[in-house]
Scaffold this motif. Structure first.
Motif: not given
Length: 148
Positions: A51-71
């Motif tokens: 079973q894959f661990t579901r990504l935590k929304s908080k982690s995804v949002i934090s990573a999204y906000k902290s990046t300068s380039k996203r694909v």
């Protein structure tokens, strides 16, 4: 292949980001050792029972906000539009989506993602090019990749 290596790197980065932000040990073991030397298909087949661990929304949002380039790569069938059952392909010439229009919220979300200069957004599909272009080809800045 090159795409297998790229996907392995993405999976590693997601694992590292989730682990560092949540500071939780998972029971699934070290994803790095399970990815080494395998194609993505072989990795997924080997991990099929896990079973894959579901990504935590908080982690995804934090990573999204902290990046300068996203694909951001999204699947068309089953994500943007409802996917049809496989047996329905036998009854008509065009296989793929139901060709219902994507929900307004989905169109608006794609527009918002594409309007952010930090984002590069692609939708990929095994559906035919005409169906994909008709459904979402009008969204400025959205990349499309259809295989049929």
């Amino acid at each position: 292949s090159g795409s297998d290596k790229w996907i392995q790197n993405v999976l590693r980065d997601l694992f590292d980001q989730t682990k560092s932000l949540d500071e939780e040990e998972t029971e699934s073991g070290d994803i790095r050792s399970s990815l080494e030397g395998k194609t993505v298909g072989a990795f997924l087949a080997a991990e099929q029972e896990e079973q894959f661990t579901r990504l935590k929304s908080k982690s995804v949002i934090s990573a999204y906000k902290s990046t300068s380039k996203r694909v951001i790569v999204l699947d068309f069938n089953g994500t943007i539009v409802m996917k049809q059952a496989v047996d329905s392909f036998l009854k008509r010439d065009n296989a793929g989506s139901t060709m219902d229009a994507p929900p307004v919220d989905v169109i608006n979300s794609l527009r918002v993602l594409c309007s952010d200069p930090k984002n590069t957004v692609f939708v990929v599909s095994g559906d035919n090019k005409e169906n994909v272009e008709q459904a979402i080809g009008h969204i400025p800045g959205l990349g499309l990749a259809a295989s049929n």
